[in-house]
Write a protein that holds these residues in place. Structure first.
Motif, PDB file in Angstrom:
ATOM      1  N   LEU A   8      29.859-116.892 -36.920  1.00 16.26           N
ATOM      2  CA  LEU A   8      30.873-116.619 -37.940  1.00 16.26           C
ATOM      3  C   LEU A   8      31.596-115.296 -37.659  1.00 16.26           C
ATOM      4  CD1 LEU A   8      28.947-117.736 -41.178  1.00 16.26           C
ATOM      5  CD2 LEU A   8      30.812-118.929 -39.988  1.00 16.26           C
ATOM      6  N   PHE A   9      30.835-114.329 -37.211  1.00 10.96           N
ATOM      7  CA  PHE A   9      31.441-113.026 -36.917  1.00 10.96           C
ATOM      8  C   PHE A   9      32.424-113.125 -35.748  1.00 10.96           C
ATOM      9  CE2 PHE A   9      31.290-108.975 -34.586  1.00 10.96           C
ATOM     10  CZ  PHE A   9      31.816-108.133 -35.569  1.00 10.96           C
ATOM     11  N   LEU A  10      32.021-113.872 -34.709  1.00 13.04           N
ATOM     12  CA  LEU A  10      32.909-114.051 -33.571  1.00 13.04           C
ATOM     13  C   LEU A  10      34.141-114.859 -33.957  1.00 13.04           C
ATOM     14  CD1 LEU A  10      30.313-114.794 -30.721  1.00 13.04           C
ATOM     15  CD2 LEU A  10      31.638-112.697 -31.096  1.00 13.04           C
ATOM     16  N   GLY A  11      33.943-115.844 -34.812  1.00 13.90           N
ATOM     17  CA  GLY A  11      35.094-116.632 -35.265  1.00 13.90           C
ATOM     18  C   GLY A  11      36.077-115.795 -36.061  1.00 13.90           C
ATOM     19  N   LEU A  12      35.514-114.899 -36.887  1.00 16.74           N
ATOM     20  CA  LEU A  12      36.389-114.028 -37.678  1.00 16.74           C
ATOM     21  C   LEU A  12      37.172-113.083 -36.772  1.00 16.74           C
ATOM     22  CD1 LEU A  12      37.299-113.067 -40.460  1.00 16.74           C
ATOM     23  CD2 LEU A  12      35.325-111.510 -40.493  1.00 16.74           C
TER      24      LEU A  12
ATOM     25  N   LYS B  61      49.104-115.974 -31.952  1.00 21.13           N
ATOM     26  CA  LYS B  61      48.994-115.985 -30.492  1.00 21.13           C
ATOM     27  C   LYS B  61      47.580-116.409 -30.115  1.00 21.13           C
ATOM     28  CE  LYS B  61      47.811-111.050 -30.208  1.00 21.13           C
ATOM     29  NZ  LYS B  61      46.446-111.225 -29.676  1.00 21.13           N
ATOM     30  N   LEU B  62      47.445-116.822 -28.891  1.00 21.10           N
ATOM     31  CA  LEU B  62      46.122-117.253 -28.436  1.00 21.10           C
ATOM     32  C   LEU B  62      45.244-116.030 -28.201  1.00 21.10           C
ATOM     33  CD1 LEU B  62      47.063-120.055 -25.876  1.00 21.10           C
ATOM     34  CD2 LEU B  62      46.267-120.314 -28.233  1.00 21.10           C
ATOM     35  N   PRO B  63      44.136-115.957 -28.857  1.00 20.33           N
ATOM     36  CA  PRO B  63      43.262-114.786 -28.674  1.00 20.33           C
ATOM     37  C   PRO B  63      42.701-114.742 -27.258  1.00 20.33           C
ATOM     38  CG  PRO B  63      42.145-116.470 -29.956  1.00 20.33           C
ATOM     39  CD  PRO B  63      43.556-116.955 -29.765  1.00 20.33           C
TER      40      PRO B  63
ATOM     41  N   MET C 170      18.137-121.415 -35.026  1.00 23.59           N
ATOM     42  CA  MET C 170      19.547-121.787 -35.185  1.00 23.59           C
ATOM     43  C   MET C 170      20.201-120.986 -36.291  1.00 23.59           C
ATOM     44  SD  MET C 170      21.727-123.792 -33.809  1.00 23.59           S
ATOM     45  CE  MET C 170      23.354-124.409 -34.153  1.00 23.59           C
ATOM     46  N   THR C 171      19.440-120.748 -37.316  1.00 24.92           N
ATOM     47  CA  THR C 171      19.970-119.987 -38.449  1.00 24.92           C
ATOM     48  C   THR C 171      20.276-118.554 -38.060  1.00 24.92           C
ATOM     49  OG1 THR C 171      17.703-119.471 -39.158  1.00 24.92           O
ATOM     50  CG2 THR C 171      18.788-121.407 -40.160  1.00 24.92           C
ATOM     51  N   TYR C 172      19.612-118.057 -36.993  1.00 23.12           N
ATOM     52  CA  TYR C 172      19.891-116.679 -36.566  1.00 23.12           C
ATOM     53  C   TYR C 172      21.248-116.564 -35.866  1.00 23.12           C
ATOM     54  CZ  TYR C 172      14.955-115.867 -37.585  1.00 23.12           C
ATOM     55  OH  TYR C 172      13.740-115.771 -38.197  1.00 23.12           O
ATOM     56  N   PHE C 173      21.677-117.642 -35.210  1.00 21.94           N
ATOM     57  CA  PHE C 173      22.953-117.591 -34.473  1.00 21.94           C
ATOM     58  C   PHE C 173      24.189-117.837 -35.362  1.00 21.94           C
ATOM     59  CE2 PHE C 173      19.822-118.687 -31.249  1.00 21.94           C
ATOM     60  CZ  PHE C 173      20.100-117.728 -30.293  1.00 21.94           C
ATOM     61  N   LEU C 174      23.954-118.360 -36.552  1.00 24.32           N
ATOM     62  CA  LEU C 174      25.069-118.687 -37.433  1.00 24.32           C
ATOM     63  C   LEU C 174      25.885-117.459 -37.831  1.00 24.32           C
ATOM     64  CD1 LEU C 174      26.608-120.855 -38.990  1.00 24.32           C
ATOM     65  CD2 LEU C 174      24.980-120.543 -40.902  1.00 24.32           C
ATOM     66  N   PRO C 175      25.288-116.356 -38.267  1.00 21.77           N
ATOM     67  CA  PRO C 175      26.097-115.157 -38.602  1.00 21.77           C
ATOM     68  C   PRO C 175      26.880-114.638 -37.397  1.00 21.77           C
ATOM     69  CG  PRO C 175      23.917-114.972 -39.533  1.00 21.77           C
ATOM     70  CD  PRO C 175      23.878-116.165 -38.613  1.00 21.77           C
ATOM     71  N   VAL C 176      26.263-114.738 -36.212  1.00 26.22           N
ATOM     72  CA  VAL C 176      26.953-114.254 -35.019  1.00 26.22           C
ATOM     73  C   VAL C 176      28.189-115.113 -34.736  1.00 26.22           C
ATOM     74  CG1 VAL C 176      26.732-113.849 -32.554  1.00 26.22           C
ATOM     75  CG2 VAL C 176      24.823-113.315 -34.078  1.00 26.22           C
TER      76      VAL C 176
END
Length: 330
Positions: free
Chosen positions: A9-13, A48-50, A1-7
């Motif tokens: 966050l990156f997608l959210g950014l 705007k909606l992404p 689970m900890t491996y997916f967290l940076p991904v």
């Protein structure tokens, strides 16, 4: 689970960055959702909606200028190039029409400018084109306003900034202007010469008048002097005939003396022999004697016929000037 967290966050950014955009001052952004118009966004930070909304385009709300060069022919068959400057602006409330109804606004404006200029200028002569360029500009603006309002554009002003005839025509116009100026200069010179001639003629006329007046005064004074001389001689027992002859002889010798004193004189008195004065005096006395004899015979003849001669009353001579009525008959 900890491996997916940076991904995550990156997608959210990335999603956050793609949903925020900035619109500059005097600019409008057109937003579409799945290819369909959604809204118009004005200056500032916008959302705007992404992945759903996209910026379809941006519209410049500033006043823009388009320069159009049109070549056409005037009524007097002169080819001329006109530079028309059109200032236009997108109406802020009509951004949708300006963006979706018109593909290329500058080409559209250019087409209307060509149409109006080529319909107005051929009605005018070349000189009228220069004098009525404001009328051409007003006609262009009127036509563009009617056409471009439906597309969300407002025509602020139209200007005819340059009128450029053919080079040969400009040379001919310069020659005409030069000839006109030379004509005006010649007219002024002729008028100045006429004034000089008139002034000179007036001066000569005044000179002749004064000269004549002087001669008249001189002769009047001579006559007055002769009359006084005759009266003086009569008082010493010399009759009028002898007195007149003596005065003439005296003037004759006075003239000879004057000629001798002036070495530069061109006057020639004829005759001028020593016997001339004596001959002149004898001739004059003989003439006076003959005149008296004729007068006496006419008097006797008139008395025989019963004609009574009129008496003359001498009036006193006026102190100023010459009086033609010096002797009046009664």
């Amino acid at each position: 689970m900890t491996y997916f967290l940076p991904v995550i966050l990156f997608l959210g950014l990335i999603i956050l960055i793609s949903s925020v955009f900035i619109v500059k001052q005097q600019t409008a952004a057109v937003i579409e959702r799945f290819g369909r118009f959604t809204s118009v966004r004005n200056s500032g930070i916008q959302l705007k909606l992404p992945l759903v909304d996209k910026i379809a385009g941006r519209i410049n709300l500033k006043i823009q200028q388009l320069d159009v060069i049109v070549e056409t022919k005037t009524k007097d068959d002169v080819f001329v190039r006109l530079k028309i400057s059109v200032q236009f602006q997108v109406v802020k409330n009509n951004v949708y029409d300006a963006f979706y109804k018109l593909e290329d606004p500058q080409n559209q404006i250019t087409s209307y400018v060509f149409d109006v200029v080529r319909s107005e200028v051929p009605k005018m002569k070349l000189d009228d084109v220069f004098e009525r360029k404001d009328d051409i500009a007003i006609a262009v603006k009127s036509e563009l306003n009617q056409a471009m309002t439906d597309y969300g554009y407002d025509i602020i002003k139209t200007l005819v900034t340059d009128i450029d005839p053919d080079q040969q025509v400009k040379i001919a116009m310069n020659r005409i202007n030069a000839a006109e100026r030379e004509k005006v200069a010649a007219e002024y010179e002729a008028e100045a010469e006429r004034i000089k001639i008139v002034a000179k003629a007036r001066a000569e006329a005044e000179s002749k008048r004064l000269q004549g007046q002087g001669i008249a005064d001189q002769r009047r004074e001579i006559a007055r002097g002769l009359e006084e001389s005759v009266e003086v001689l009569n008082n010493v027992g010399i009759n009028s005939q002898e007195a007149s002859a003596l005065i003439v002889v005296t003037q004759h010798y006075d003239t000879l003396q004057s000629v001798g004193e002036n070495t530069n004189s061109n006057l020639i008195l004829m005759p001028n022999s020593p016997q001339a004065g004596s001959e002149m005096l004898n001739n004059m006395i003989a003439s006076f004697v003959a005149s008296n004899q004729i007068g006496e015979e006419m008097k006797k003849k008139n008395e025989a016929n019963g004609i009574v001669p009129k008496k003359k009353i001498r009036k006193p001579r006026p102190e100023s000037g010459y009086d033609s009525n010096f002797d009046d008959e009664i």
